[in-house]
Design a protein around this motif. Structure first.
Motif, PDB file in Angstrom:
ATOM      1  N   ARG A 276      23.142-104.782  59.461  1.00 34.67           N
ATOM      2  CA  ARG A 276      22.274-105.127  60.610  1.00 34.67           C
ATOM      3  C   ARG A 276      22.194-103.958  61.596  1.00 34.67           C
ATOM      4  O   ARG A 276      21.629-104.100  62.672  1.00 34.67           O
ATOM      5  N   PHE A 277      22.825-102.827  61.254  1.00 34.05           N
ATOM      6  CA  PHE A 277      22.912-101.647  62.116  1.00 34.05           C
ATOM      7  C   PHE A 277      23.648-101.948  63.416  1.00 34.05           C
ATOM      8  O   PHE A 277      23.394-101.327  64.449  1.00 34.05           O
ATOM      9  N   ASP A 278      24.565-102.887  63.348  1.00 35.19           N
ATOM     10  CA  ASP A 278      25.396-103.228  64.508  1.00 35.19           C
ATOM     11  C   ASP A 278      26.704-102.446  64.395  1.00 35.19           C
ATOM     12  O   ASP A 278      27.731-102.957  63.938  1.00 35.19           O
ATOM     13  N   HIS A 447      17.058 -96.624  54.430  1.00 34.18           N
ATOM     14  CA  HIS A 447      17.237 -95.511  55.362  1.00 34.18           C
ATOM     15  C   HIS A 447      17.945 -94.313  54.733  1.00 34.18           C
ATOM     16  O   HIS A 447      18.050 -93.264  55.363  1.00 34.18           O
ATOM     17  N   GLU A 471      12.436-104.582  60.230  1.00 32.47           N
ATOM     18  CA  GLU A 471      12.841-104.870  61.603  1.00 32.47           C
ATOM     19  C   GLU A 471      13.589-103.696  62.239  1.00 32.47           C
ATOM     20  O   GLU A 471      13.587-103.539  63.455  1.00 32.47           O
ATOM     21  N   ARG A 472      14.227-102.899  61.402  1.00 29.56           N
ATOM     22  CA  ARG A 472      15.002-101.766  61.935  1.00 29.56           C
ATOM     23  C   ARG A 472      14.381-100.420  61.542  1.00 29.56           C
ATOM     24  O   ARG A 472      15.074 -99.425  61.404  1.00 29.56           O
ATOM     25  N   ARG A 473      13.071-100.422  61.358  1.00 24.67           N
ATOM     26  CA  ARG A 473      12.385 -99.185  60.968  1.00 24.67           C
ATOM     27  C   ARG A 473      12.611 -98.080  61.998  1.00 24.67           C
ATOM     28  O   ARG A 473      12.696 -96.899  61.655  1.00 24.67           O
ATOM     29  N   GLN A 475      15.140 -97.151  63.342  1.00 21.41           N
ATOM     30  CA  GLN A 475      16.370 -96.391  63.099  1.00 21.41           C
ATOM     31  C   GLN A 475      16.076 -95.113  62.326  1.00 21.41           C
ATOM     32  O   GLN A 475      16.831 -94.134  62.422  1.00 21.41           O
TER      33      GLN A 475
END
Length: 555
Positions: A276-278, A447, A471-473, A475
């Motif tokens: 989730r890139f958290d 990524h 949703e996290r493009r 990044q």
């Protein structure tokens, strides 16, 4: 690290041994041994059995109190008792020899002595008969498999682990009474299988160990923790999340989740957060682990997850430095460990734009694993060698791949199809990629691509209304553009030859080219490295990790 799953730092305490287990001991068991067991004084019970010259009773004490007996609380008294026995007696009772070996193995300065006792135990195992109790065989084999892991012999440990599982299967009645801490025995067997490369088999053994525990039994936590971590490392995030949710609740304790037993649970939590890139939550779980980095056997898995966390924190340089410091703590990095770390090392170099270093790592440490071919394909894609990227992916066609490896391979193949303008092929691959990412809940794979390919894939997914995967493009790509000109294969060969000789004629003979050709390559090599002579070139090459024959050091 002993075979015990219990942290060494707990205060001295007596052990509660079920009365039914004590009652299952033979009638000939000395009364003072029984009394010590009822008091929970395992070391005293073992000392009493040895003093009575009743080694069968001593073996029973070890059997029923195995994991607690090997704790520091009881270890000194137990070791003193067993140390008094001659080699012949230990060989005749291999469970005692194995226990003594594990006690010595916990002391980093006495592991040669541990190997001696492991040898006595193995010698005793060979003399077993059909009358040897299955419970005793299972414990010795589980311990032998763990000892072989600690000694860096994972393939040999698999044989012992399989034999141990078979011995457990022979115990039909009153299994928990015959073997103390039965779930932990399964967890040791499963860990030997896992580190021996038998992941699926290990997961089945962990599941069996988890099933052996009662509802309020704490002893099966390692099985649950390992299943969570193994699935997360493999990219099976829904399965990992299911086990993590179970591990968060009762009857498990915060201590179990923090110590050795919970290592893979924490890694699973961290990886779930990273997808989730958290990175904040991932770092919290990594920091919550309490272990000795010099001795914990799960160090490679820890190092890999820590490196990925730093990569997503945009600190690839720091990650490389910390990784090499971690490796240095281990005194010597085995070839298998280097292979396991090759992927993350190469990825960190790509994130720094140091493509030659990534190539050197994969050339030196990478093997024939599916993930290593995917790593080479990614490097080839980043350097514009589309045909080589496709060739690497074809090498793993039809082979078993983890979900994580599959997602990365599909992402690279999709990028190749988009580059070449193969519309029908790219549409099919995009559908397959979207399906895999949704099923496995992976977010990082997209990524790990060069920036241009990352944008092309994201645009294509958006056109097919797969916005849920984007949703996290923001990044962006985790791979940097190359920060310096790449060496050609000939220049790399000349550079390697420079480590052996300074003679241009000798280099020419080794590479089957003319001296003038060597001079041309040297001129180009020095220019690209910014070096004026051989010494400077080799110094710079080592700093940039360009030499396969030299160990990887700090960037």
């Amino acid at each position: 690290m002993t075979i015990s799953d219990i942290p060494e730092s707990q205060p001295l305490r007596r052990v509660e041994i079920p009365h039914e287990m004590i009652a299952s001991l033979p009638e000939s068991t000395p009364e003072d041994v029984r009394a010590a067991l009822h008091r929970g004084e395992l070391g005293s019970a073992l000392r009493a059995a040895v003093d009575a010259d009743d080694l069968s009773a001593a073996t029973d004490v070890v059997r029923v109190g195995w994991f607690d007996l090997l704790r520091d609380d009881h270890e000194s008294l137990s070791r003193a008792a067993l140390d008094s026995l001659p080699a012949g007696a230990l060989t005749s009772h291999p469970l005692l020899a194995m226990a003594l070996g594990i006690m010595y193995n916990a002391d980093g300065f006495r592991r040669s002595k541990a190997a001696y006792y492991f040898g006595l135990a193995s010698l005793g195992i060979r003399s077993w008969t059909e009358k040897t109790p299955a419970a005793e065989r299972a414990l010795v084999l589980a311990s032998e498999s763990a000892a072989l892991r600690f000694l860096g012999k994972p393939s040999m440990s698999v044989r012992s682990a399989r034999a141990g599982v078979q011995a457990l299967e022979e115990i039909r009645d009153e299994r928990a009474l015959l073997v103390g801490y039965l779930p932990r025995v399964y967890s040791q067997l499963g860990t030997s299988l896992y580190y021996g490369g038998e992941e699926s088999e290990a997961l089945r053994v962990y599941a069996r160990g988890y099933a052996e525990a009662g509802e309020q039994d704490h002893s099966s936590f390692t099985n649950l923790s390992m299943m969570a971590g193994i699935h997360a490392l493999a990219g099976n995030m829904p399965e990992a999340a299911e086990y993590v949710m179970m591990a968060r609740g009762e009857p498990w304790t915060d201590e179990q989740r923090a110590m050795y037993t919970g290592t893979f649970y924490r890694l699973a939590e961290a990886l779930l957060a990273l997808e989730r890139f958290d990175t904040v939550q991932a770092r919290q779980h990594l920091d919550a682990m309490e272990h000795d980095r010099r001795s914990i056997e799960h160090w490679v898995a820890i190092a890999r997850v820590e490196a990925v966390t730093s990569l997503l924190e945009v600190d690839a340089a720091g990650a490389l430095s910390r990784l090499e410091a971690f490796v240095a703590l281990r005194e010597a990095e085995a070839s298998a460990d280097r292979a396991d770390l090759a992927s993350v090392r190469a990825m960190l170099h790509l994130a720094l734009g140091n493509y030659e270093a990534a190539a050197t790592v994969l050339r030196r440490d990478g093997g024939n694993e599916a993930q290593h071919h995917v790593d080479r394909a990614r490097l080839a894609l980043a350097t514009g060698e589309t045909s080589e990227a496709l060739r690497q992916l074809r090498k793993i066609a039809g082979r078993h791949q983890s979900s994580r490896t599959l997602a990365q391979a599909l992402t690279i193949e999709t990028a190749i199809a988009l580059r070449t303008g193969s519309t029908r092929r790219s549409e099919a691959l995009l559908q397959q990629l979207a399906s895999v990412l949704r099923q496995t809940h992976q977010g990082i794979a997209l990524h790990l691509m060069p920036a241009t390919d990352f944008d092309m894939i994201c645009d294509a997914l958006e056109r097919m209304n797969a916005r849920d995967l984007l949703e996290r493009r923001a990044q962006g790509s985790l791979i940097a553009s190359p920060d310096r000109p790449r060496l050609t294969s000939r220049e790399q060969a000349v550079l390697e030859a420079l480590t052996r000789t300074s003679s241009q004629s000798v280099i020419a003979a080794q590479l089957f080219v003319s001296t003038n050709t060597v001079k041309t390559h040297l001129k180009s090599l020095y220019r690209k490295l910014g070096a004026r002579n051989r010494e400077e070139a080799l110094t710079i090459a080592m700093q940039r990790h360009l030499l396969a024959s030299f160990p990887v050091g700090d960037s």
